[in-house]
Design a protein around this motif. Structure first.
Motif, PDB file in Angstrom:
ATOM      1  N   ASP A  47     -53.554 123.409  60.147  1.00  0.00           N
ATOM      2  CA  ASP A  47     -54.435 124.465  60.677  1.00  0.00           C
ATOM      3  C   ASP A  47     -53.800 125.858  60.585  1.00  0.00           C
ATOM      4  O   ASP A  47     -53.830 126.618  61.547  1.00  0.00           O
ATOM      5  CB  ASP A  47     -54.823 124.142  62.133  1.00  0.00           C
ATOM      6  N   ASP A  92     -57.276 122.530  57.029  1.00  0.00           N
ATOM      7  CA  ASP A  92     -57.697 123.816  57.572  1.00  0.00           C
ATOM      8  C   ASP A  92     -56.707 124.908  57.167  1.00  0.00           C
ATOM      9  O   ASP A  92     -56.147 125.627  57.993  1.00  0.00           O
ATOM     10  CB  ASP A  92     -57.922 123.783  59.091  1.00  0.00           C
ATOM     11  N   ASN A 124     -62.140 120.626  57.904  1.00  0.00           N
ATOM     12  CA  ASN A 124     -63.538 121.042  57.883  1.00  0.00           C
ATOM     13  C   ASN A 124     -63.694 122.495  57.424  1.00  0.00           C
ATOM     14  O   ASN A 124     -64.622 122.829  56.703  1.00  0.00           O
ATOM     15  CB  ASN A 124     -64.187 120.848  59.257  1.00  0.00           C
ATOM     16  N   HIS A 225     -56.835 114.889  59.307  1.00  0.00           N
ATOM     17  CA  HIS A 225     -57.521 116.007  59.967  1.00  0.00           C
ATOM     18  C   HIS A 225     -58.538 115.479  60.976  1.00  0.00           C
ATOM     19  O   HIS A 225     -59.558 116.109  61.255  1.00  0.00           O
ATOM     20  CB  HIS A 225     -58.169 116.948  58.933  1.00  0.00           C
ATOM     21  N   HIS A 254     -56.378 119.660  63.207  1.00  0.00           N
ATOM     22  CA  HIS A 254     -57.720 119.902  63.717  1.00  0.00           C
ATOM     23  C   HIS A 254     -57.778 120.285  65.198  1.00  0.00           C
ATOM     24  O   HIS A 254     -58.479 121.218  65.545  1.00  0.00           O
ATOM     25  CB  HIS A 254     -58.655 118.715  63.454  1.00  0.00           C
TER      26      HIS A 254
HETATM   27 ZN   LIG Z   1     -60.328 121.422  61.632  1.00  0.00          ZN
END
Ligand SMILES: [Zn+2]
Length: 312
Positions: A47, A92, A124, A225, A254
């Motif tokens: 991330d 991410d 995502n 993730h 995540h």
């Molecule tokens: Zn994420």
């Protein structure tokens, strides 16, 4: 069952670096010195969210932390000290600063390539410019994206990711694979199109078994993730660890969880699957050093969370 040895993070940081392990960590030190022992150093992020610069000095909680230049210097220093390093990211990479809005991820992938990342999985937010936006930046990444539980066959990402990759380090075979989060409800469908989400637990079991039993990997790493844990009964790294076999380490992302130390969880075989996650934005670099004794089959591990700030 393999033996795990975790040391206090503060002690580790005080002694800073693995030279210290050889000097004075008792059982690990003696173990590490055996001729039959091979050391594997795993460095990881998650991330990072387009955080190229450190957080600005604006009085906020994270001011002055992170920054790719300092992370790169830290990684370079560790690589100069250790022969067997893997640098991994749990997804991410995209979204969070104007760098992403301006350059669409080109900068993130270029920098990760220059830093020598070995593999990354998809988060995502890596769909934020759609499948086409991700594909457009792929030429800037010289490392693979490992994704085992998205079926991209009816999308532009068909054939552009790998389910897993095997790395060889000083005779050790390390299998690394990726599992990703369900996109429905999290990402606009126009961004992931006909991507089909497959059960991450079933896929993880299938791939980890193949890596361990068919490909004879000494160590199996899952880049996840999925998220560390949830109040509701939603698949997470904790659930993944409990519900699978053959995974030694889950490097998570995540949920932006700042874990002080890795968490050992017993898997379906009663063996330890270790979970780790190091927050977000490149504030920390995770480090796990595994020592494998080829004679006895035993392994030991020491871990540290390395803050990325101007002390490098
Ligand atoms: Zn994420």
């Amino acid at each position: 069952m393999e033996e795990l040895f975790q040391i206090n993070r503060r002690d580790f940081l005080k002694k800073s670096g693995l030279a210290a392990v050889a000097l004075g960590f008792g059982t690990v030190s003696a173990f590490a010195k055996r001729d039959s022992v091979v050391q594997l150093t795993i460095l990881h992020t998650n991330d990072v969210h387009s955080r190229i610069d450190p957080f600005p000095m604006d009085g906020s909680r994270n001011q002055g932390l992170g920054g790719v230049a300092r992370r790169a210097a830290l990684v370079k220093k560790i690589r100069s000290e250790q022969p067997n390093v893997l640098l991994l990211d749990a997804g991410d990479v995209f979204q969070g600063t104007p760098y992403f809005n301006l350059y669409g991820g080109e900068l993130e992938f270029t920098i990760m390539s220059q830093m020598g990342y070995d593999a990354c999985t998809m988060g995502n937010h890596d769909f934020d410019n759609g499948i086409a936006g991700f594909v457009k930046q792929l030429p800037h990444a010289n490392f693979p994206f490992l994704v085992s539980n998205y079926d991209f066959n009816n999308t532009g990402l068909k054939g552009k990711t790998l389910p897993y990759k095997i790395f060889k380090k000083q005779g050790l075979k390390i299998g690394v694979f990726g599992v990703c989060i369900e996109l429905e409800g999290l990402v606009n469908k126009k961004n992931y199109l006909e991507t089909v989400y497959l059960d991450p637990i079933a896929k993880a079991n299938e791939i980890a078994s193949s890596l361990r039993n068919d490909q004879h990997c000494d160590f199996v790493i899952c880049l996840s993730h999925l998220g560390y844990k949830y109040k509701e009964n939603k698949v997470s790294d904790q659930i993944l660890a409990k519900s699978t076999r053959n995974i030694d380490l889950i490097i998570g992302g995540h949920t932006h969880t700042f874990m002080k130390e890795p968490e050992p969880i017993l898997n379906l075989d009663g063996k330890v699957t270790t979970i780790n996650q190091v927050g977000f934005a490149g504030i920390n670099l995770g480090r796990l050093d595994y020592f494998f004794d080829r004679d006895s089959g035993k392994q030991k591990m020491v871990s540290a969370v390395l803050p990325v700030r101007d002390c490098v």
